[in-house]
Design a protein around this motif. Structure first.
Motif, PDB file in Angstrom:
ATOM      1  N   GLN A  60       0.950  -1.567  -0.081  1.00 26.33           N
ATOM      2  CA  GLN A  60      -0.233  -0.360  -0.047  1.00 26.33           C
ATOM      3  C   GLN A  60       0.703   0.613   0.032  1.00 26.33           C
ATOM      4  OE1 GLN A  60      -2.854   0.705   3.176  1.00 26.33           O
ATOM      5  NE2 GLN A  60      -3.340   2.939   3.037  1.00 26.33           N
ATOM      6  N   ALA A  61       1.893   0.665   0.867  1.00 29.24           N
ATOM      7  CA  ALA A  61       3.433   2.200   0.590  1.00 29.24           C
ATOM      8  C   ALA A  61       3.826   2.678  -0.311  1.00 29.24           C
ATOM      9  CB  ALA A  61       3.938   1.695   1.785  1.00 29.24           C
ATOM     10  N   GLN A  71       3.601   5.928  -5.649  1.00 26.92           N
ATOM     11  CA  GLN A  71       3.602   5.940  -7.216  1.00 26.92           C
ATOM     12  C   GLN A  71       2.435   6.997  -7.331  1.00 26.92           C
ATOM     13  OE1 GLN A  71       3.495   1.390  -7.620  1.00 26.92           O
ATOM     14  NE2 GLN A  71       5.060   0.944  -7.994  1.00 26.92           N
ATOM     15  N   THR A  72       0.868   6.498  -6.798  1.00 25.76           N
ATOM     16  CA  THR A  72       0.209   7.585  -7.273  1.00 25.76           C
ATOM     17  C   THR A  72      -0.489   8.937  -6.724  1.00 25.76           C
ATOM     18  OG1 THR A  72      -0.831   6.453  -5.674  1.00 25.76           O
ATOM     19  CG2 THR A  72      -0.925   5.155  -7.943  1.00 25.76           C
ATOM     20  N   ASN A  73       0.869   8.663  -5.412  1.00 32.31           N
ATOM     21  CA  ASN A  73       0.436  10.332  -4.360  1.00 32.31           C
ATOM     22  C   ASN A  73       2.039  10.934  -3.633  1.00 32.31           C
ATOM     23  OD1 ASN A  73      -1.934  10.727  -5.118  1.00 32.31           O
ATOM     24  ND2 ASN A  73      -2.155   9.179  -4.022  1.00 32.31           N
ATOM     25  N   PRO A  74       3.093  10.765  -5.385  1.00 29.03           N
ATOM     26  CA  PRO A  74       4.224  11.009  -4.990  1.00 29.03           C
ATOM     27  C   PRO A  74       4.593  11.802  -3.604  1.00 29.03           C
ATOM     28  CG  PRO A  74       4.233  11.422  -6.704  1.00 29.03           C
ATOM     29  CD  PRO A  74       3.182  10.523  -6.883  1.00 29.03           C
ATOM     30  N   HIS A  75       3.866  13.150  -3.458  1.00 24.33           N
ATOM     31  CA  HIS A  75       3.684  14.488  -3.247  1.00 24.33           C
ATOM     32  C   HIS A  75       3.157  14.238  -1.841  1.00 24.33           C
ATOM     33  CE1 HIS A  75       5.447  17.385  -6.008  1.00 24.33           C
ATOM     34  NE2 HIS A  75       5.140  16.835  -6.637  1.00 24.33           N
ATOM     35  N   THR A  76       2.207  13.468  -1.827  1.00 28.76           N
ATOM     36  CA  THR A  76       1.587  12.874  -0.235  1.00 28.76           C
ATOM     37  C   THR A  76       2.570  11.818   0.394  1.00 28.76           C
ATOM     38  OG1 THR A  76      -0.698  13.242  -1.066  1.00 28.76           O
ATOM     39  CG2 THR A  76      -0.153  11.853   0.834  1.00 28.76           C
ATOM     40  N   ALA A  77       3.371  10.873  -0.319  1.00 33.00           N
ATOM     41  CA  ALA A  77       4.081  10.807   0.552  1.00 33.00           C
ATOM     42  C   ALA A  77       5.492  11.163   0.651  1.00 33.00           C
ATOM     43  CB  ALA A  77       4.791   9.362  -0.559  1.00 33.00           C
ATOM     44  N   ALA A  78       5.862  11.662   0.241  1.00 40.08           N
ATOM     45  CA  ALA A  78       6.995  12.835   0.380  1.00 40.08           C
ATOM     46  C   ALA A  78       6.911  14.090   1.238  1.00 40.08           C
ATOM     47  CB  ALA A  78       7.795  13.913  -0.828  1.00 40.08           C
ATOM     48  N   ALA A  79       5.442  14.601   1.766  1.00 44.22           N
ATOM     49  CA  ALA A  79       5.197  15.452   2.242  1.00 44.22           C
ATOM     50  C   ALA A  79       5.772  14.397   3.832  1.00 44.22           C
ATOM     51  CB  ALA A  79       4.201  15.514   2.311  1.00 44.22           C
ATOM     52  N   PHE A  89       9.162   1.261  -7.031  1.00 44.31           N
ATOM     53  CA  PHE A  89       8.765   0.530  -5.796  1.00 44.31           C
ATOM     54  C   PHE A  89       7.692  -0.117  -6.303  1.00 44.31           C
ATOM     55  CE2 PHE A  89      10.306   4.327  -4.899  1.00 44.31           C
ATOM     56  CZ  PHE A  89      10.765   4.211  -3.912  1.00 44.31           C
ATOM     57  N   GLY A  90       7.600  -1.572  -5.284  1.00 44.45           N
ATOM     58  CA  GLY A  90       6.701  -2.419  -6.009  1.00 44.45           C
ATOM     59  C   GLY A  90       7.649  -3.897  -5.161  1.00 44.45           C
TER      60      GLY A  90
END
Length: 335
Positions: A256-257, A262-270, A292-293
């Motif tokens: 899931q992470a 992959q789909t929301n890199p800015h969300t993950a980076a924040a 990633f995967g």
């Protein structure tokens, strides 16, 4: 008139009843105590602990922050204990000592450090990322090629992917690790020492490669196709057999992470920026460099890891060849 105390005369039947009652109460207290102890022991057995080793600047922080996973495991009577280590090799050394049950480490790390006990198995792996590592020097460095590394102080994490990578790169320049001055150091310490001039070059992988580039360090031109440079997930075999469902849920949270990256890199980076010493822009650079995967181990990966063993033997970095198949979960062998 003087009061006289009349002594209480105990009838033999009353004495017998009192003794029986005392024995009953004593027996009741003993049984009740054992019952409480039994309940407490049963509860302790039902609550299992999975110790996950991780480094501070790891994408596993996305999993660590996953409250839904924590709640689901709590309902299943399993608790995750997160234990931070300075680097991958320290994590795997702790696994060999039975202090960690689950971890993500570079694919060369287990090859360097596998021990017979406790039994640690490969569970899954990330895609190969050969370009997500490099050898870095300062901008004003006189080092312009791999040949210039001779007799220089090179920092790297011992028993890591970068240890293997550096040895391979040196070989292409007809050098070996004996031709340099090795400085065993964590990636974070290496960045500080490279900046201060305490070392001449530094071999690191992500996210420290992105940190090195954003700090103005130069990456030596070198092919990096010799090593796949995967992250692999390893697990204590006995823990997996005892609590397979919990381990599977942890792996699902990792997938899931990966999906979030992959789909929301800015969300993950924040989110990762708040949990690590890596900036938002640096994490975005990491996501550009890496794939990633998570995938389960399959025969091709087993052959790849076996080649790691053969290469390390050839480079004289480990003493003897062994069979990687001994460290693959039985469920993976059957696929």
């Amino acid at each position: 008139m003087e009061k006289r105390t009349v002594p209480l005369i105990k009838h033999p039947a009353m004495i017998a009843v009192s003794k029986r009652m005392l024995r009953f109460l004593s027996l009741f207290c003993i049984c009740f105590g054992l019952l409480l102890a039994g309940c407490s022991g049963a509860g302790a057995e039902r609550t299992k602990i999975i110790r996950i080793g991780y480094i501070k600047d790891s994408t596993l922080n996305l999993v660590k922050a996953n409250q839904n996973l924590t709640k689901r495991l709590k309902k299943a009577k399993t608790v995750i204990q997160w234990i931070q280590y300075p680097d991958d090799s320290a994590i795997f050394a702790a696994m060999n000592k039975g202090r960690v049950d689950f971890a993500a480490v570079g694919d060369a790390v287990p090859v360097f450090q596998h021990a017979d006990k406790p039994k640690i198995d490969y569970l899954a792996a990330e895609p190969p990322n050969p370009n997500a590592q490099g050898i870095f020097v300062r901008k004003n460095s006189p080092i312009h090629s791999l040949k210039d590394l001779r007799k220089k102080k090179i920092g790297y994490e011992r028993f890591s992917n970068q240890h293997f990578f550096l040895a391979q790169m040196l070989k292409t320049a007809h050098l070996s690790l004996t031709d340099i001055h090795s400085v065993y150091i964590t990636p974070e310490q290496g960045l500080y020492q490279l900046k201060s001039g305490s070392i001449d070059a530094l071999a690191v992988g992500e996210p420290y490669q992105s940190k090195a580039l954003s700090s103005g360090f130069m990456k030596l031109a070198a092919q990096s196709s010799f090593q796949s440079n995967r992250d692999v997930y390893v697990v204590n075999d006995s823990i997996y057999r005892k609590d397979k469902t919990a381990v599977d849920r942890i792996m699902a949270a990792i997938q899931q992470a990966d999906g979030t990256i992959q789909t929301n890199p800015h969300t993950a980076a924040a989110l990762l920026k708040e949990k690590t010493d890596v900036s938002h822009l640096q994490w975005l650079s990491v996501f550009d460099d890496k794939l990633f995967g998570t995938l389960s181990f399959f025969p091709g990966m087993v052959r790849e890891q076996q080649q790691r063993v053969d290469d390390l033997v050839s480079l004289k970095l480990i003493k003897k060849r062994y069979n990687i198949g001994n460290y693959i979960l039985s469920s993976a062998r059957q696929q």
